[in-house]
Scaffold this motif. Structure first.
Motif, PDB file in Angstrom:
ATOM      1  N   GLU A  13      78.187  54.098  73.738  1.00 17.31           N
ATOM      2  CA  GLU A  13      78.203  52.772  73.122  1.00 17.31           C
ATOM      3  C   GLU A  13      77.807  52.870  71.651  1.00 17.31           C
ATOM      4  N   PHE A  14      78.551  52.156  70.817  1.00 17.63           N
ATOM      5  CA  PHE A  14      78.180  52.072  69.406  1.00 17.63           C
ATOM      6  C   PHE A  14      77.115  50.982  69.295  1.00 17.63           C
ATOM      7  N   SER A  15      75.882  51.387  69.096  1.00 21.75           N
ATOM      8  CA  SER A  15      74.816  50.382  69.075  1.00 21.75           C
ATOM      9  C   SER A  15      73.604  50.908  68.320  1.00 21.75           C
ATOM     10  N   GLN A  50      86.202  47.139  73.873  1.00 20.19           N
ATOM     11  CA  GLN A  50      85.346  46.132  73.267  1.00 20.19           C
ATOM     12  C   GLN A  50      85.207  44.991  74.242  1.00 20.19           C
ATOM     13  N   ASP A 163      88.081  47.795  63.166  1.00 19.32           N
ATOM     14  CA  ASP A 163      86.743  47.717  63.756  1.00 19.32           C
ATOM     15  C   ASP A 163      86.124  49.078  64.029  1.00 19.32           C
ATOM     16  N   LEU A 164      86.933  50.125  63.983  1.00 16.38           N
ATOM     17  CA  LEU A 164      86.441  51.459  64.334  1.00 16.38           C
ATOM     18  C   LEU A 164      87.012  52.498  63.378  1.00 16.38           C
ATOM     19  N   SER A 187      75.859  51.463  58.710  1.00 17.86           N
ATOM     20  CA  SER A 187      75.067  50.880  59.806  1.00 17.86           C
ATOM     21  C   SER A 187      74.614  49.462  59.464  1.00 17.86           C
ATOM     22  N   HIS A 190      77.190  47.034  60.005  1.00 15.12           N
ATOM     23  CA  HIS A 190      77.640  46.973  61.401  1.00 15.12           C
ATOM     24  C   HIS A 190      79.056  47.545  61.576  1.00 15.12           C
ATOM     25  N   ASN A 192      81.435  50.371  63.051  1.00 18.21           N
ATOM     26  CA  ASN A 192      81.469  51.346  64.131  1.00 18.21           C
ATOM     27  C   ASN A 192      82.128  52.634  63.638  1.00 18.21           C
TER      28      ASN A 192
END
Length: 225
Positions: A13-15, A50, A163-164, A187, A190, A192
């Motif tokens: 997970e990208f978090s 997503q 988005d990525l 980061s 936000h 990814n």
């Protein structure tokens, strides 16, 4: 947003403001994985999702294969930026455009009166025509490669809605301080990011989360044995 990779046990997970780094020490598998981005066969190795729904990487993601050759002249990007700039000019600077329009019409009339024949005046000098005279080209003269990479990613995210971002072997181009600056900025925005590398970084910053696949295809998550 998250991804699963053919040879990893778990979904990633990208978090938490972390940059996911996938280290593939098996050279053959590494080559095949990279090739999948060039050949549009990425789904053979990755599943990106997503909100627990898979998405097409070619629509929502982008693979940056060479940080030394960032395509700021991408036609879609240039077209979108020019469109936004023109709309801003119309909305915010209508009076300026009207003045320029009036000056051009007046200039045409003056020139037309100087000769014993008339030019066809059945045309309109509209705002889009005026704004097309202004090339909104991104300045890439800076020699600061880290900042150029950051700007490139932020522009693609903002204007083309990617988005990525998948980056390839950036450890060959930046030192630790530069990488920390890049990763921190992405980061905070936000963004990814997935970094692909064939070897574990010598030094790992606090912004990176490593997932290692060794030469025998054994998984060593987060750099721990």
């Amino acid at each position: 947003m998250m991804f699963s990779y053919k040879y990893l046990n778990d979904t990633v997970e990208f978090s938490n403001g972390k940059i996911s780094v996938l280290v593939i020490e098996n050279k053959k598998i590494f080559r095949q994985t990279l090739s999948s981005f060039f050949d549009d066969t990425v789904e053979e190795f990755f599943t990106f999702s997503q909100d627990f729904k898979p998405f097409d990487f070619n629509k929502k993601g982008i693979f940056i294969s060479d940080v030394l050759d960032l395509n700021f002249q991408n036609k879609k990007l240039s077209t979108k930026i020019n469109s936004v700039m023109q709309q801003t000019a119309v909305n915010e600077y209508g009076e300026d455009l009207a003045s320029i329009q009036a000056l051009l019409v007046n200039l045409f009339d003056k020139l037309n009166q100087m000769y014993d024949f008339e030019y066809d005046s059945n045309f309109e000098i509209d705002y889009p025509s005026i704004l097309k005279l202004l090339p909104f080209n991104i300045d890439v003269s800076s020699s600061d490669l880290p900042q150029l990479l950051i700007s490139y990613i932020l522009l693609l995210n903002k204007y083309l809605k990617f988005d990525l971002f998948v980056l390839h072997s950036i450890y060959d181009f930046f030192d630790l301080n530069e990488l920390e600056s890049i990763f921190e900025t992405l980061s905070l925005n936000h963004i990814n990011v997935l970094v692909l590398s064939s070897s574990k970084p010598v030094t790992v910053s606090k912004f990176e989360e490593l997932h290692i696949l060794d030469s025998d295809l054994c998984v060593i998550d987060n750099g721990n044995i």
